[in-house]
Write a protein that holds these residues in place. Sequence first.
Motif, mmCIF file in Angstrom:
data_model
loop_
_atom_site.group_PDB
_atom_site.id
_atom_site.type_symbol
_atom_site.label_atom_id
_atom_site.label_comp_id
_atom_site.label_asym_id
_atom_site.label_seq_id
_atom_site.Cartn_x
_atom_site.Cartn_y
_atom_site.Cartn_z
ATOM 1 N N LEU A 1 0.832 -1.198 0.000
ATOM 2 C CA LEU A 1 0.000 0.000 0.000
ATOM 3 C C LEU A 1 0.870 1.253 0.000
ATOM 4 O O LEU A 1 0.617 2.207 -0.753
ATOM 5 C CB LEU A 1 -0.917 -0.004 1.224
ATOM 6 C CG LEU A 1 -1.718 1.275 1.492
ATOM 7 C CD1 LEU A 1 -2.603 1.630 0.295
ATOM 8 C CD2 LEU A 1 -2.559 1.117 2.761
ATOM 9 N N ARG A 2 1.906 1.248 0.830
ATOM 10 C CA ARG A 2 2.786 2.417 0.904
ATOM 11 C C ARG A 2 3.499 2.646 -0.430
ATOM 12 O O ARG A 2 3.654 3.795 -0.880
ATOM 13 C CB ARG A 2 3.801 2.215 2.031
ATOM 14 C CG ARG A 2 4.565 3.474 2.375
ATOM 15 C CD ARG A 2 5.561 3.256 3.488
ATOM 16 N NE ARG A 2 6.279 4.497 3.759
ATOM 17 C CZ ARG A 2 7.445 4.549 4.373
ATOM 18 N NH1 ARG A 2 8.033 3.444 4.806
ATOM 19 N NH2 ARG A 2 8.035 5.721 4.569
ATOM 20 N N ASP A 3 3.916 1.562 -1.064
ATOM 21 C CA ASP A 3 4.588 1.683 -2.354
ATOM 22 C C ASP A 3 3.632 2.226 -3.418
ATOM 23 O O ASP A 3 4.008 3.061 -4.249
ATOM 24 C CB ASP A 3 5.132 0.311 -2.773
ATOM 25 C CG ASP A 3 5.917 0.379 -4.067
ATOM 26 O OD1 ASP A 3 6.931 1.091 -4.105
ATOM 27 O OD2 ASP A 3 5.512 -0.274 -5.047
ATOM 28 N N GLU A 4 2.380 1.772 -3.375
ATOM 29 C CA GLU A 4 1.404 2.228 -4.373
ATOM 30 C C GLU A 4 1.055 3.699 -4.157
ATOM 31 O O GLU A 4 0.874 4.451 -5.118
ATOM 32 C CB GLU A 4 0.149 1.356 -4.313
ATOM 33 C CG GLU A 4 -0.742 1.500 -5.522
ATOM 34 C CD GLU A 4 -1.780 0.400 -5.656
ATOM 35 O OE1 GLU A 4 -2.727 0.595 -6.437
ATOM 36 O OE2 GLU A 4 -1.637 -0.632 -4.969
ATOM 37 N N THR B 1 1.957 8.109 8.595
ATOM 38 C CA THR B 1 1.099 7.252 9.416
ATOM 39 C C THR B 1 1.379 5.773 9.139
ATOM 40 O O THR B 1 1.480 4.953 10.058
ATOM 41 C CB THR B 1 -0.389 7.561 9.141
ATOM 42 O OG1 THR B 1 -0.647 8.931 9.439
ATOM 43 C CG2 THR B 1 -1.290 6.668 9.983
ATOM 44 N N LEU B 2 1.493 5.444 7.855
ATOM 45 C CA LEU B 2 1.801 4.058 7.481
ATOM 46 C C LEU B 2 3.168 3.634 8.010
ATOM 47 O O LEU B 2 3.338 2.513 8.500
ATOM 48 C CB LEU B 2 1.767 3.907 5.958
ATOM 49 C CG LEU B 2 0.392 3.788 5.302
ATOM 50 C CD1 LEU B 2 0.522 3.881 3.787
ATOM 51 C CD2 LEU B 2 -0.272 2.476 5.693
ATOM 52 N N LEU C 1 -0.714 16.451 -2.066
ATOM 53 C CA LEU C 1 0.632 15.971 -1.707
ATOM 54 C C LEU C 1 0.853 16.013 -0.204
ATOM 55 O O LEU C 1 1.484 15.106 0.361
ATOM 56 C CB LEU C 1 1.690 16.815 -2.419
ATOM 57 C CG LEU C 1 1.792 16.640 -3.938
ATOM 58 C CD1 LEU C 1 2.840 17.588 -4.512
ATOM 59 C CD2 LEU C 1 2.130 15.198 -4.297
ATOM 60 N N GLN C 2 0.341 17.041 0.454
ATOM 61 C CA GLN C 2 0.488 17.117 1.907
ATOM 62 C C GLN C 2 -0.252 15.967 2.577
ATOM 63 O O GLN C 2 0.263 15.344 3.520
ATOM 64 C CB GLN C 2 -0.056 18.459 2.420
ATOM 65 C CG GLN C 2 0.037 18.654 3.935
ATOM 66 C CD GLN C 2 1.459 18.562 4.455
ATOM 67 O OE1 GLN C 2 2.414 18.933 3.763
ATOM 68 N NE2 GLN C 2 1.628 18.041 5.663
ATOM 69 N N GLU C 3 -1.446 15.661 2.096
ATOM 70 C CA GLU C 3 -2.201 14.540 2.663
ATOM 71 C C GLU C 3 -1.480 13.212 2.393
ATOM 72 O O GLU C 3 -1.471 12.321 3.250
ATOM 73 C CB GLU C 3 -3.616 14.512 2.078
ATOM 74 C CG GLU C 3 -4.496 15.653 2.566
ATOM 75 C CD GLU C 3 -5.900 15.592 1.992
ATOM 76 O OE1 GLU C 3 -6.160 14.684 1.152
ATOM 77 O OE2 GLU C 3 -6.742 16.430 2.381
ATOM 78 N N LEU C 4 -0.875 13.099 1.220
ATOM 79 C CA LEU C 4 -0.127 11.876 0.908
ATOM 80 C C LEU C 4 1.093 11.728 1.812
ATOM 81 O O LEU C 4 1.422 10.623 2.253
ATOM 82 C CB LEU C 4 0.303 11.884 -0.564
ATOM 83 C CG LEU C 4 -0.795 11.542 -1.580
ATOM 84 C CD1 LEU C 4 -0.343 11.899 -2.995
ATOM 85 C CD2 LEU C 4 -1.165 10.067 -1.495
ATOM 86 N N ARG C 5 1.770 12.860 2.105
ATOM 87 C CA ARG C 5 2.921 12.797 3.017
ATOM 88 C C ARG C 5 2.475 12.368 4.407
ATOM 89 O O ARG C 5 3.151 11.577 5.072
ATOM 90 C CB ARG C 5 3.615 14.158 3.057
ATOM 91 C CG ARG C 5 4.480 14.459 1.852
ATOM 92 C CD ARG C 5 5.353 15.694 2.077
ATOM 93 N NE ARG C 5 4.562 16.928 2.083
ATOM 94 C CZ ARG C 5 4.319 17.661 1.002
ATOM 95 N NH1 ARG C 5 4.813 17.300 -0.183
ATOM 96 N NH2 ARG C 5 3.606 18.786 1.093
ATOM 97 N N THR D 1 2.434 10.399 -9.709
ATOM 98 C CA THR D 1 1.420 10.704 -10.729
ATOM 99 C C THR D 1 0.824 12.086 -10.494
ATOM 100 O O THR D 1 0.623 12.866 -11.435
ATOM 101 C CB THR D 1 0.305 9.634 -10.699
ATOM 102 O OG1 THR D 1 0.878 8.346 -10.892
ATOM 103 C CG2 THR D 1 -0.723 9.900 -11.792
ATOM 104 N N VAL D 2 0.550 12.390 -9.231
ATOM 105 C CA VAL D 2 -0.004 13.703 -8.889
ATOM 106 C C VAL D 2 0.989 14.809 -9.234
ATOM 107 O O VAL D 2 0.627 15.861 -9.779
ATOM 108 C CB VAL D 2 -0.375 13.756 -7.388
ATOM 109 C CG1 VAL D 2 -0.768 15.182 -6.979
ATOM 110 C CG2 VAL D 2 -1.517 12.798 -7.093
ATOM 111 N N LYS D 3 2.261 14.598 -8.952
ATOM 112 C CA LYS D 3 3.274 15.611 -9.239
ATOM 113 C C LYS D 3 3.365 15.901 -10.736
ATOM 114 O O LYS D 3 3.683 17.026 -11.147
ATOM 115 C CB LYS D 3 4.635 15.142 -8.731
ATOM 116 C CG LYS D 3 4.761 15.144 -7.216
ATOM 117 C CD LYS D 3 6.136 14.621 -6.791
ATOM 118 C CE LYS D 3 6.281 14.631 -5.273
ATOM 119 N NZ LYS D 3 7.592 14.083 -4.832
#
Length: 636
Positions: free
Chosen positions: A513-516, A548-549, A539-543, A523-525
């Motif tokens: 999951l973390r890798d995906e 968390t993961l 991107l902030q939410e992804l960070r 992709t977002v960038k």
Amino acid sequence: MRGRSQSSIMFVAAACYCRIAYGFSPTRTSMSRSAFASFTKSSASFRLRKNGHAFSNVRSLKSSSGSSYDVDTDEESEQFLADHADHPLTPSPPIESQVVGGANGEDEGRYDRLIDAVGLGGKLRQVNQLPKKRILDQNSVFCNRELKLSGIRAIGFDMDYTLAQYHQPAFDKLAFDGAKEKLVKALGYPEEVLDFEYDHAHWARGLIIDTQRGNFLKIDRHKYVRVAYHGFDPISSTTRKFIYSRTFNVVPSFSEKHFVNMDTLFQLVDAHLFASLVEMKDKGNHEFLDLKTYEEIYRQVRECVDLCHRDGVIKDEVARDPEKYIVLDKGMIPMLKGYRDAGVKVFLLTNSYWEYTSVAMNYLFHERKVEDDLKKKNEWLDLFDLVVVGSCKPAYMVDPYLNLFRVRPEDGSLLNTDGLFEIEALGENGAEKFLKMGKVFQGGNWKHLQAMLETEAGEEILYVGDHLYADVLRSKRTLGWRSAFIVPELADQMKVFSEQKHVARQITELRKLRDELSLYTETVKRSSDISSDEVERILQELREDDETLKETLTDLAECWHAAFHPVWGSMFNAGYQDSRFAFYVSNYACLYTSKATNLGLSSISRGFRTTLELIPHDNMLSDAGTEFSEFDAWQS
């Protein structure tokens, strides 16, 4: 007509065989005469191998058994392609993934859907007798490289921690206490050394001792140090990386002389005594130790422990009370007799000298301490065709100039032999005549052994031992022997893994999951369809999701490793990678198991098989949650 009818039948059989095994359907014009002949020849060969189990004598199987590597014809698919390179193959249609997996219904067998999918429904008559789940236990034997036992002409065993298992910590304490005394009384170490207490549970096999720095390391298969201790004190991550990773043009190989691999259980004694002395040197007030380097201290520890194995400190005590130190194994005698009855030559190859070998093997044979008169008869020798003591492995495997001596079992005295020259001088059946003069030897080298066994190639010998380097790696890499590695710790490792496999699954899925999510971040960038503010918010939410993961994974990984060992974690893992220990087991041990007698539960006709090995891209594609796409981001 009769010949034509048989030919037609054979062609139909060949076509069916090709369709099932290789995924194409040949026509009469596409299958050449040579291809057809090749098929009929392989069919006859298969029938011969299939019926080989009816013969108990391996010598009678020699012409049909072939190489110990040739387990199944389906493993020669690339050879089949090469032999028929002039005929295009039509791949068979893919089998839907949902029909290949295990069964869901309670009354459905594990392989029912798979068998139906490949067209074998109703053709396999005993599959329904298999249990609902495959059982793995402490008797299981695991395979890294295919091995056909009927291709083995000689099976050899180490003794210590192979045929003879030992009670810990009682056995280890003999060497530990004996070495302490030698350090103090012979070498002048401080009297406080005598107060050291042995704790074998603190250690695990597969570690590396950095004798130059007094450090103990656990590394992964890529030679990255995952955890390090100085004596008994943990080394911080920053310091560890500075010492062993943050170098330029100098990558540690861990093969330098000051690195010692803990490849055998005997070395737990060395480790604990050395760590205790490192701690005393660092924290105590002893000028004697201040003047010594860590490397010198380790060398003297090694010398003292080794002397205990040679001067009677261990042997005399084990001889006095063998029941306290040696583990009886009811399977040893039936296993060795079974191999000899099947026509396989059996030999013992050990670094222990005759006096101790006689003590240990007499106890294992009679299952009790025996009186001197019975001991001198050495009836256990009847279990072997050949016995070599004091072999000096691993030098035995690499030095062709080591001299061979004959041992007189009555008193342990040595007699000179001319070795290979004497065998050759005896003429026809020279090896047999040579062994009739006495089958117990000391020293020598692999050339003497293979001449006495009358083997023609290394792959005809299976050697069973517990020392990862001296027994497995060196015999395999240098001589081409087949190898079986004994891992007494395996039963406990399997038990813990079984209890914690839900944690392993969680770790695996969360890392995927973390890798995906990391891939999605990229992709977002690259996206041009989203405003810069929106991109930054995502991107902030992804960070934050990634952090968390990572925290959850850190906790899970810590629990995972702690379940195996509170200090060193899983023996077969270092971080998320295979440990160095696992790397060498998988690369050099054809088979591995928890005790030698597990091999005796299989008949000589047994073939050990591996499963299909997958590297990361195949592993990911085999996952039900993954599918392949021909999309190219640079072309979009």
